[in-house]
Design an enzyme around this catalytic site. Structure first.
Site, PDB file in Angstrom:
ATOM      1  N   GLU A  76      29.588  87.081 -17.044  1.00 11.03           N
ATOM      2  CA  GLU A  76      29.997  88.464 -17.303  1.00 11.03           C
ATOM      3  C   GLU A  76      29.234  89.036 -18.504  1.00 11.03           C
ATOM      4  O   GLU A  76      28.816  90.193 -18.489  1.00 11.03           O
ATOM      5  CB  GLU A  76      31.503  88.548 -17.531  1.00 11.03           C
ATOM      6  CG  GLU A  76      32.034  89.960 -17.629  1.00 11.03           C
ATOM      7  CD  GLU A  76      31.873  90.770 -16.352  1.00 11.03           C
ATOM      8  OE1 GLU A  76      31.456  91.947 -16.453  1.00 11.03           O
ATOM      9  OE2 GLU A  76      32.157  90.255 -15.264  1.00 11.03           O
ATOM     10  N   GLU A  83      23.010  95.063 -17.476  1.00 10.48           N
ATOM     11  CA  GLU A  83      23.320  96.463 -17.187  1.00 10.48           C
ATOM     12  C   GLU A  83      22.884  97.371 -18.330  1.00 10.48           C
ATOM     13  O   GLU A  83      22.350  98.461 -18.099  1.00 10.48           O
ATOM     14  CB  GLU A  83      24.814  96.636 -16.918  1.00 10.48           C
ATOM     15  CG  GLU A  83      25.240  96.111 -15.572  1.00 10.48           C
ATOM     16  CD  GLU A  83      26.716  96.327 -15.300  1.00 10.48           C
ATOM     17  OE1 GLU A  83      27.439  96.823 -16.192  1.00 10.48           O
ATOM     18  OE2 GLU A  83      27.142  96.006 -14.176  1.00 10.48           O
TER      19      GLU A  83
END
Length: 174
Positions: A76, A83
């Site tokens: 994550e 991102e």
């Protein structure tokens, strides 16, 4: 050996190990504050810790569970950093390749989280029957109340943080 001039990048890389640990800790905290999925993974991890009181896993089962949870958190964090880099490169403009990169990273987290969930379910079945009387034993009642309070505080924090994210649209990195 050829000496290269010290760039501003290498100046920042030559900090102490403790400073590196502090920056890594800040990265984890920042992602916990900013990323809904990271908070969801962390909340589920806490619920699984409470569930461990019921199933009383063996040490090797605990180690497997911690490795699975750590893998989900690590993926994550990698997903969040990818991102951010993709958004920086495309300057928040729509780009098909950027979408593909972000979707693939999110998919990697999903696959690992699914496998971690399958591990948790398998461990729950392996340890059947659960020791439900442990929760109601007077010796462990205070631990159960503390854990219940922790879960309720996390639910409250999620609700409050959701409102804060709406009010704080632009992240300054601080």
């Amino acid at each position: 050996m050829i000496r290269m001039p010290m760039s501003s990048h290498t100046q920042f890389k030559n900090r102490s190990f403790l400073h590196s640990l502090e920056m890594a800790y800040q990265g984890i905290l920042s992602n916990l504050r900013r990323e809904r999925n990271m908070r969801i993974h962390f909340f589920i991890f806490q619920l699984l810790l409470v569930f461990d009181l019921l199933i009383q896993p063996t040490w090797w089962q605990i180690i497997l569970g911690l490795m699975a949870a750590g893998g989900v958190f690590a993926l994550e964090l990698i997903n969040c950093s990818l991102e951010a880099v993709v958004d920086l490169l495309v300057q928040h403009q729509w780009n098909t390749l950027a979408k593909a990169a972000k979707d693939a990273a999110a998919g990697a987290v999903l696959v690992f989280a699914f496998m971690a969930a399958m591990l948790a379910i398998a461990l729950a079945f392996v340890n059947w029957p659960w020791r439900l009387n442990l929760i109601f034993h007077p010796r462990f009642l205070s631990t159960g109340l503390v854990l219940l309070t922790a879960v309720l505080s996390w639910i409250t924090w999620f609700a409050a943080d959701k409102q804060n994210l709406k009010n704080d649209e632009v992240w300054t990195g601080e």
